[in-house]
Motif scaffolding. Structure first.
Motif, PDB file in Angstrom:
ATOM      1  N   VAL A 140       0.862  -1.191   0.000  1.00  0.00           N
ATOM      2  CA  VAL A 140       0.000   0.000   0.000  1.00  0.00           C
ATOM      3  C   VAL A 140       0.896   1.238   0.000  1.00  0.00           C
ATOM      4  CG1 VAL A 140      -2.025  -1.063   1.077  1.00  0.00           C
ATOM      5  CG2 VAL A 140      -0.195  -0.190   2.532  1.00  0.00           C
ATOM      6  N   GLN A 198      -3.485  -1.633   5.658  1.00  0.00           N
ATOM      7  CA  GLN A 198      -3.828  -0.247   5.981  1.00  0.00           C
ATOM      8  C   GLN A 198      -3.330   0.155   7.368  1.00  0.00           C
ATOM      9  OE1 GLN A 198      -8.153  -0.233   5.171  1.00  0.00           O
ATOM     10  NE2 GLN A 198      -7.786   1.619   3.965  1.00  0.00           N
ATOM     11  N   ALA A 216      -7.404  -3.236  -3.713  1.00  0.00           N
ATOM     12  CA  ALA A 216      -7.125  -2.013  -4.480  1.00  0.00           C
ATOM     13  C   ALA A 216      -8.217  -0.971  -4.236  1.00  0.00           C
ATOM     14  CB  ALA A 216      -7.018  -2.345  -5.961  1.00  0.00           C
ATOM     15  N   LYS A 217      -9.461  -1.437  -4.143  1.00  0.00           N
ATOM     16  CA  LYS A 217     -10.593  -0.522  -3.950  1.00  0.00           C
ATOM     17  C   LYS A 217     -10.665   0.007  -2.524  1.00  0.00           C
ATOM     18  CE  LYS A 217     -14.541  -1.751  -5.829  1.00  0.00           C
ATOM     19  NZ  LYS A 217     -15.700  -2.588  -6.228  1.00  0.00           N
ATOM     20  N   GLY A 220      -6.241   0.840  -1.497  1.00  0.00           N
ATOM     21  CA  GLY A 220      -5.300   1.391  -2.469  1.00  0.00           C
ATOM     22  C   GLY A 220      -4.126   0.471  -2.731  1.00  0.00           C
TER      23      GLY A 220
END
Length: 336
Positions: A140, A198, A216-217, A220
């Motif tokens: 990320v 995250q 990804a959604k 990120g």
């Protein structure tokens, strides 16, 4: 005399026509062709007509769901019940204990079970292999990992040791001369990996689809290396297995399962439109993700030479103590 002869000819013609009419009524054949009788759903000749199959709700199961949804199992005389398992190892355990007849899993647990003597399993159908962009190591934006060369000494999330996520990650790192011995491996269930990235619980992670697209959604997530490269290009990923005892006792039932899966795999490979709605219904993927994700390579009949790559990699990475000949673990294959 000629009148008698003509009368006899007419009688024989009427009798012949009657015979043809009877045959036509019995066989269902008419002047415009033949009507193929529907496959019996009674399971006549099968050792058992109800099968329990342990599965995981992933994109790898699309042909299985297609066989259920399109009536391909039913056409073979089978009623197939799916049993959700928490992992490939858990799925395998259900088959060993007799809770299910056939188990779906990534391939490594089948071979580790063989190497340890935990079970005498036979592989009965192929399922998937790695496709370009279908499996990747991701990170990320706020992670210290930017490329694969940053992975040594970092926290990498995998599902469990000696699973596909572990072995394929180590193999790709080895291909790039990155020391996986210095990695801090973090064991996290696939649905929780995006959040772990995250929150900094992991610096990078192995992910298959649909989790790559979902991460990804939501987080990120960015792929830093495609698993479909080097030693793991087109690597055999998942398949179906059963105990040797079950295979020996149910050859006709197994062949019926295999024929239905071969038919469904052909459809899934050639028509993505049939796959996407099934992923939404059964894998609980939203429609946008189903449209965007990269599907794995689907297969059904096992190729021993291709599959030999799995135990060879397990041996190379120290996951099993001695070589395994794949041919010793392949059950009968319908159509061969």
């Amino acid at each position: 005399m000629f009148g008698i002869a003509r009368s006899s000819i007419r009688v024989r013609a009427v009798l012949a026509l009657a015979a043809v009419t009877v045959v036509t009524a019995v066989t269902g054949c008419g002047a415009l062709g033949s009507v193929t009788p529907k496959a019996s759903s009674s399971g006549s000749g099968l050792e058992k007509v109800t099968l329990k199959v342990s599965i995981l709700p992933t994109t790898d199961l699309a042909p299985f769901w297609l066989a259920q949804d399109s009536g391909y199992f039913e056409a073979e005389g089978l009623t197939v019940e799916s049993v959700i398992a928490a992992s490939g190892q858990a799925s395998l355990t259900k088959a060993i204990s007799g809770d299910v007849d056939i188990a779906f899993s990534t391939y490594p647990p089948f071979f580790t079970a063989k190497s340890t003597g935990a079970a005498d399993m036979e592989l009965v159908a192929d399922a998937t292999s790695v496709n370009a962009k279908s499996n990747a190591i991701v990170t990320v934006p706020n992670s210290p990992v930017k490329t694969i060369f940053d992975l040594a000494g970092k926290k990498i999330a995998i599902t469990a040791k000696n699973t596909a996520s572990d072995l394929l990650t180590r193999s790709v790192m080895q291909d790039h001369n990155v020391d996986y011995g210095k990695v801090n491996w973090v064991l996290i269930a696939l649905p929780n990996i995006a959040a772990a990235l995250q929150q900094g619980q992991a610096d990078a992670a192995y992910l298959p689809e649909p989790y790559i697209t979902q991460a990804a959604k939501t987080a990120g997530a960015i792929p830093i290396v495609d698993i479909n490269t080097g030693a793991t290009q087109d690597f055999p990923l998942t398949g179906y297995g059963a105990t040797k005892k079950w295979v020996r006792e149910n050859p006709k039932t197994l062949a019926a399962f295999q024929r239905a899966m071969q038919r469904a795999t052909h459809d899934a490979t050639n028509d993505r439109a049939k796959v996407e709605p099934l992923l939404v219904r059964f894998a609980k993927i939203d429609e946008d993700t189903a449209k965007l994700l990269t599907l794995p390579g689907y297969g059904s009949i096992i190729d021993a030479r291709r599959l030999q790559r799995v135990p060879d990699l397990l041996l190379q990475l120290g996951a099993i103590p001695s070589p395994i000949d794949v041919n010793s673990m392949i059950g009968p294959q319908a159509g061969r």
